[in-house]
Write a protein that holds these residues in place. Structure first.
Motif, PDB file in Angstrom:
ATOM      1  N   SER A  56       0.829  -1.211   0.000  1.00 10.46           N
ATOM      2  CA  SER A  56       0.000   0.000   0.000  1.00 10.46           C
ATOM      3  C   SER A  56       0.858   1.252   0.000  1.00 10.46           C
ATOM      4  CB  SER A  56      -0.927  -0.013   1.223  1.00 10.46           C
ATOM      5  OG  SER A  56      -1.686   1.175   1.296  1.00 10.46           O
ATOM      6  N   ILE A  57       1.896   1.274   0.829  1.00 17.00           N
ATOM      7  CA  ILE A  57       2.779   2.445   0.913  1.00 17.00           C
ATOM      8  C   ILE A  57       3.529   2.655  -0.396  1.00 17.00           C
ATOM      9  CG2 ILE A  57       4.848   3.354   2.059  1.00 17.00           C
ATOM     10  CD1 ILE A  57       3.809   1.959   4.632  1.00 17.00           C
ATOM     11  N   LYS A  58       3.995   1.577  -0.993  1.00 17.10           N
ATOM     12  CA  LYS A  58       4.706   1.694  -2.270  1.00 17.10           C
ATOM     13  C   LYS A  58       3.789   2.241  -3.364  1.00 17.10           C
ATOM     14  CE  LYS A  58       8.348  -1.765  -1.597  1.00 17.10           C
ATOM     15  NZ  LYS A  58       8.927  -3.051  -2.055  1.00 17.10           N
ATOM     16  N   GLU A  59       2.534   1.782  -3.383  1.00 21.24           N
ATOM     17  CA  GLU A  59       1.581   2.280  -4.372  1.00 21.24           C
ATOM     18  C   GLU A  59       1.315   3.768  -4.178  1.00 21.24           C
ATOM     19  OE1 GLU A  59      -1.909  -0.062  -4.013  1.00 21.24           O
ATOM     20  OE2 GLU A  59      -1.095  -1.804  -5.090  1.00 21.24           O
ATOM     21  N   GLN A  60       1.176   4.184  -2.918  1.00 25.21           N
ATOM     22  CA  GLN A  60       0.801   5.567  -2.637  1.00 25.21           C
ATOM     23  C   GLN A  60       1.975   6.540  -2.728  1.00 25.21           C
ATOM     24  OE1 GLN A  60      -1.616   5.918   0.900  1.00 25.21           O
ATOM     25  NE2 GLN A  60      -2.993   4.268   0.284  1.00 25.21           N
ATOM     26  N   THR A  61       3.186   6.008  -2.780  1.00 26.07           N
ATOM     27  CA  THR A  61       4.356   6.882  -2.939  1.00 26.07           C
ATOM     28  C   THR A  61       4.979   6.738  -4.327  1.00 26.07           C
ATOM     29  OG1 THR A  61       5.767   5.166  -1.940  1.00 26.07           O
ATOM     30  CG2 THR A  61       4.910   6.884  -0.481  1.00 26.07           C
ATOM     31  N   LYS A 166       4.212  17.634  -1.642  1.00 21.90           N
ATOM     32  CA  LYS A 166       2.909  17.802  -2.285  1.00 21.90           C
ATOM     33  C   LYS A 166       1.952  16.670  -1.934  1.00 21.90           C
ATOM     34  CE  LYS A 166       4.510  20.561  -6.209  1.00 21.90           C
ATOM     35  NZ  LYS A 166       4.545  20.698  -7.696  1.00 21.90           N
ATOM     36  N   ILE A 167       2.490  15.583  -1.388  1.00 21.78           N
ATOM     37  CA  ILE A 167       1.671  14.444  -0.958  1.00 21.78           C
ATOM     38  C   ILE A 167       2.106  14.058   0.450  1.00 21.78           C
ATOM     39  CG2 ILE A 167       1.156  11.999  -1.329  1.00 21.78           C
ATOM     40  CD1 ILE A 167       1.511  12.458  -4.318  1.00 21.78           C
ATOM     41  N   ALA A 168       1.132  13.824   1.331  1.00 19.57           N
ATOM     42  CA  ALA A 168       1.427  13.393   2.699  1.00 19.57           C
ATOM     43  C   ALA A 168       0.708  12.086   2.985  1.00 19.57           C
ATOM     44  CB  ALA A 168       1.005  14.460   3.702  1.00 19.57           C
ATOM     45  N   LEU A 169       1.370  11.217   3.723  1.00 20.96           N
ATOM     46  CA  LEU A 169       0.754   9.969   4.202  1.00 20.96           C
ATOM     47  C   LEU A 169       0.467  10.109   5.689  1.00 20.96           C
ATOM     48  CD1 LEU A 169       2.021   9.016   1.501  1.00 20.96           C
ATOM     49  CD2 LEU A 169       2.609   6.865   2.636  1.00 20.96           C
ATOM     50  N   SER A 170      -0.607   9.480   6.151  1.00 18.91           N
ATOM     51  CA  SER A 170      -0.909   9.500   7.583  1.00 18.91           C
ATOM     52  C   SER A 170      -1.477   8.153   8.016  1.00 18.91           C
ATOM     53  CB  SER A 170      -1.891  10.634   7.923  1.00 18.91           C
ATOM     54  OG  SER A 170      -3.225  10.231   7.729  1.00 18.91           O
ATOM     55  N   GLY A 171      -1.664   7.991   9.319  1.00 16.98           N
ATOM     56  CA  GLY A 171      -2.124   6.714   9.868  1.00 16.98           C
ATOM     57  C   GLY A 171      -3.613   6.638  10.115  1.00 16.98           C
ATOM     58  N   ASP A 172      -4.402   7.532   9.511  1.00 13.23           N
ATOM     59  CA  ASP A 172      -5.860   7.506   9.705  1.00 13.23           C
ATOM     60  C   ASP A 172      -6.439   6.138   9.333  1.00 13.23           C
ATOM     61  OD1 ASP A 172      -5.654  10.097  10.425  1.00 13.23           O
ATOM     62  OD2 ASP A 172      -6.928  10.924   8.862  1.00 13.23           O
ATOM     63  N   GLY A 173      -7.405   5.687  10.110  1.00  7.51           N
ATOM     64  CA  GLY A 173      -8.105   4.438   9.817  1.00  7.51           C
ATOM     65  C   GLY A 173      -7.661   3.257  10.661  1.00  7.51           C
ATOM     66  N   ALA A 174      -6.488   3.338  11.255  1.00 10.72           N
ATOM     67  CA  ALA A 174      -5.970   2.198  12.020  1.00 10.72           C
ATOM     68  C   ALA A 174      -6.762   1.952  13.306  1.00 10.72           C
ATOM     69  CB  ALA A 174      -4.491   2.414  12.343  1.00 10.72           C
ATOM     70  N   ASP A 175      -7.188   3.013  13.967  1.00  5.72           N
ATOM     71  CA  ASP A 175      -7.937   2.847  15.226  1.00  5.72           C
ATOM     72  C   ASP A 175      -9.227   2.077  15.012  1.00  5.72           C
ATOM     73  OD1 ASP A 175      -6.307   4.150  17.197  1.00  5.72           O
ATOM     74  OD2 ASP A 175      -6.807   6.049  16.262  1.00  5.72           O
ATOM     75  N   GLU A 176      -9.947   2.419  13.959  1.00  9.15           N
ATOM     76  CA  GLU A 176     -11.229   1.771  13.684  1.00  9.15           C
ATOM     77  C   GLU A 176     -11.053   0.334  13.200  1.00  9.15           C
ATOM     78  OE1 GLU A 176     -11.616   6.174  13.303  1.00  9.15           O
ATOM     79  OE2 GLU A 176     -10.234   4.678  12.520  1.00  9.15           O
ATOM     80  N   LEU A 177      -9.946   0.044  12.557  1.00  9.70           N
ATOM     81  CA  LEU A 177      -9.714  -1.295  12.012  1.00  9.70           C
ATOM     82  C   LEU A 177      -9.124  -2.260  13.027  1.00  9.70           C
ATOM     83  CD1 LEU A 177      -8.206  -0.484   8.494  1.00  9.70           C
ATOM     84  CD2 LEU A 177     -10.277  -1.820   8.924  1.00  9.70           C
ATOM     85  N   PHE A 178      -8.248  -1.758  13.892  1.00  8.47           N
ATOM     86  CA  PHE A 178      -7.479  -2.650  14.742  1.00  8.47           C
ATOM     87  C   PHE A 178      -7.721  -2.441  16.240  1.00  8.47           C
ATOM     88  CE2 PHE A 178      -5.202  -2.253  10.710  1.00  8.47           C
ATOM     89  CZ  PHE A 178      -5.070  -3.585  10.370  1.00  8.47           C
ATOM     90  N   PRO A 324      -2.483   4.817   3.833  1.00  4.98           N
ATOM     91  CA  PRO A 324      -2.135   3.408   3.592  1.00  4.98           C
ATOM     92  C   PRO A 324      -3.031   2.407   4.299  1.00  4.98           C
ATOM     93  CG  PRO A 324      -0.154   4.709   3.976  1.00  4.98           C
ATOM     94  CD  PRO A 324      -1.319   5.603   4.276  1.00  4.98           C
ATOM     95  N   PHE A 325      -3.549   2.744   5.484  1.00  5.18           N
ATOM     96  CA  PHE A 325      -4.396   1.804   6.221  1.00  5.18           C
ATOM     97  C   PHE A 325      -5.754   1.596   5.548  1.00  5.18           C
ATOM     98  CE2 PHE A 325      -1.558   2.674   9.892  1.00  5.18           C
ATOM     99  CZ  PHE A 325      -1.309   1.363  10.275  1.00  5.18           C
ATOM    100  N   LEU A 326      -6.154   2.521   4.677  1.00  5.69           N
ATOM    101  CA  LEU A 326      -7.458   2.402   4.032  1.00  5.69           C
ATOM    102  C   LEU A 326      -7.384   1.794   2.641  1.00  5.69           C
ATOM    103  CD1 LEU A 326      -9.319   5.605   5.252  1.00  5.69           C
ATOM    104  CD2 LEU A 326      -9.231   3.317   6.228  1.00  5.69           C
ATOM    105  N   ASN A 327      -6.257   1.209   2.310  1.00  2.00           N
ATOM    106  CA  ASN A 327      -6.175   0.356   1.127  1.00  2.00           C
ATOM    107  C   ASN A 327      -7.176  -0.782   1.302  1.00  2.00           C
ATOM    108  OD1 ASN A 327      -4.947  -2.412   0.164  1.00  2.00           O
ATOM    109  ND2 ASN A 327      -4.080  -0.880  -1.207  1.00  2.00           N
ATOM    110  N   ASP A 328      -7.907  -1.162   0.246  1.00  2.00           N
ATOM    111  CA  ASP A 328      -9.001  -2.115   0.407  1.00  2.00           C
ATOM    112  C   ASP A 328      -8.537  -3.467   0.951  1.00  2.00           C
ATOM    113  OD1 ASP A 328      -7.722  -2.553  -2.092  1.00  2.00           O
ATOM    114  OD2 ASP A 328      -9.430  -3.719  -2.779  1.00  2.00           O
ATOM    115  N   LYS A 329      -7.323  -3.887   0.594  1.00  2.00           N
ATOM    116  CA  LYS A 329      -6.828  -5.164   1.109  1.00  2.00           C
ATOM    117  C   LYS A 329      -6.500  -5.075   2.593  1.00  2.00           C
ATOM    118  CE  LYS A 329      -4.911  -6.770  -3.303  1.00  2.00           C
ATOM    119  NZ  LYS A 329      -3.672  -7.158  -4.026  1.00  2.00           N
ATOM    120  N   VAL A 330      -5.957  -3.940   3.013  1.00  6.76           N
ATOM    121  CA  VAL A 330      -5.645  -3.748   4.434  1.00  6.76           C
ATOM    122  C   VAL A 330      -6.933  -3.691   5.251  1.00  6.76           C
ATOM    123  CG1 VAL A 330      -4.551  -2.236   6.131  1.00  6.76           C
ATOM    124  CG2 VAL A 330      -3.486  -2.553   3.892  1.00  6.76           C
ATOM    125  N   VAL A 331      -7.945  -3.008   4.710  1.00  7.91           N
ATOM    126  CA  VAL A 331      -9.238  -2.919   5.402  1.00  7.91           C
ATOM    127  C   VAL A 331      -9.861  -4.308   5.566  1.00  7.91           C
ATOM    128  CG1 VAL A 331     -11.618  -2.097   5.201  1.00  7.91           C
ATOM    129  CG2 VAL A 331      -9.716  -0.551   4.688  1.00  7.91           C
TER     130      VAL A 331
END
Length: 396
Positions: A56-61, A166-178, A324-331
């Protein structure tokens, strides 16, 4: 997906609206997501998650513009940073927003993690002057009421980071998933007690002043050099509000709202959405209910609060945010886990903790969840007192 405006609704997540010029009609097309099925031995799940997040991180970067990571010092953003640092072939830029009052800041933790991972780290400070400057455009940005004050420092973080990326990654979504929110832990502990016992505990808590309890805990934290409970005054008050819940559904509702006094502007009855009709059931599977809470948070709180906050704060500064946490496979992987694979020994995000410990020492992240708190109470009583009074008593 209602809004504050009559006859105006939000477009549903994963949907596309088309307007026919000839038919004069609107048609809605929903994204039919393919559910990824995971059948993995428990010992290999941490490795699988590592691979999924890496992908997921590689795709988004995979881009030609500069990117970086919002590093709060918590488990989620630290894991994203750790994987990116180890798996990508370039030096990672990380960004943190802090307060000069370190009691309200995770900046010191972010700095240590950035130092360990050898990132190019930038720390910005948010103070009362920044708040005044930011709040002037706050209402235009939101279009309708939005009560999450952490959006203000996020706006500043995005504005300053935009000068370098110009692009930032964050950890949003992990709390709700894990299983990162305290309510997932509290409900299991409190549900073991009868209502009468919880009412008795509520009376005991009411006897003691929250400020006195907070002072005792702060002294303990200082002496033991451990953060036993972060922001104890807020959590004690929240515990008082929810401890006498009569059903699992009522616990879930009470754990999310901050308005516990009767208020003509707030219809709390409409906030309650049944996840589990437990009125006539004695043998309730509490683990299943907690998983339902997580799924509900993904569909409601994450979408209508967290993502609204982060998307608008970044886009107003022409900064694209990727999660990255909201990639469909990670979800799908997160939702496939059993509760005991997410929460154990009164700690959430078990699998994320175990995975992160492969990259950095546990001492850098093994602490109580704090979240991002803005010292509004202190500012309203001191530095921003004149502004508050001028705004409240302005007759225009």
């Amino acid at each position: 997906h209602k809004t504050i405006y009559q006859e105006v609704k939000n477009v549903k997540p994963g949907s596309l609206l088309k307007y026919g010029l000839e038919s004069k009609k609107i048609t809605e097309t929903l994204w039919k997501k393919k559910v990824n099925i995971f059948s993995i031995h428990s010992e290999l799940k941490s490795e699988k998650l590592d691979n999924l997040l890496t992908e997921s991180i590689k795709e988004q970067t995979d881009c030609e513009v500069p990117y970086g990571i919002f590093l709060s010092g918590g488990i989620d953003s630290s894991l994203i940073t750790a994987i990116a640092t180890k798996k990508l072939s370039k030096k990672i830029k990380t960004f943190t927003i802090s307060f000069k009052n370190r009691n309200y800041s995770e900046g010191k933790f972010a700095n240590k993690i950035a130092e360990n991972l050898k990132t190019e780290h930038f720390e910005f400070f948010f103070d009362k002057d920044d708040m005044i400057d930011t709040i002037e455009n706050f209402f235009e940005l939101n279009d309708q009421p939005f009560a999450d004050v952490s959006k203000l420092p996020l706006i500043l973080l995005s504005r300053l980071s935009r000068n370098k990326i110009k692009i930032a990654l964050s950890g949003d979504g992990a709390d709700e998933l894990f299983g990162g929110y305290n309510r997932y832990i509290w409900i299991k502990r409190l549900s073991l007690l009868s209502l009468n016992k919880r009412i008795f505990l509520k009376k005991i808590l009411d006897i003691f002043d929250s400020n006195k309890i907070e002072s005792i805990l702060k002294i303990y934290n200082y002496i033991s050099k451990k953060n036993l409970i972060a922001y104890p005054d807020e959590k004690i008050q929240r515990l008082k509000n929810i401890i006498t819940f009569e059903s699992l559904d009522s616990f879930y509702m009470l754990s999310q709202i901050k308005w516990h006094d009767k208020n003509p502007l707030i219809e709390t009855s409409k906030l309650n959405k049944s996840l589990y009709d437990d009125r006539n059931k004695k043998n309730i599977n509490i683990d299943n209910f907690i998983l339902k809470m997580m799924k509900s948070d993904q569909n409601d709180y994450l979408i209508d609060n967290c993502l609204v906050k982060s998307d608008r704060a970044t886009m107003m500064n022409s900064l694209e945010l990727r999660l990255p946490f909201l990639n469909d496979k990670v979800v799908d992987f997160g939702n496939s886990l059993k509760l005991e694979e997410k929460i154990q020994n009164r700690k959430g995000k078990l699998i994320l903790r175990n995975l992160l410990s492969n990259y950095i020492p546990k001492t850098l992240f093994d602490r109580d969840k704090t979240g991002f708190h803005v010292p509004l109470g202190s500012w309203f009583k001191n530095e921003l007192k004149d502004l508050v009074e001028k705004t409240i008593y302005n007759k225009k």
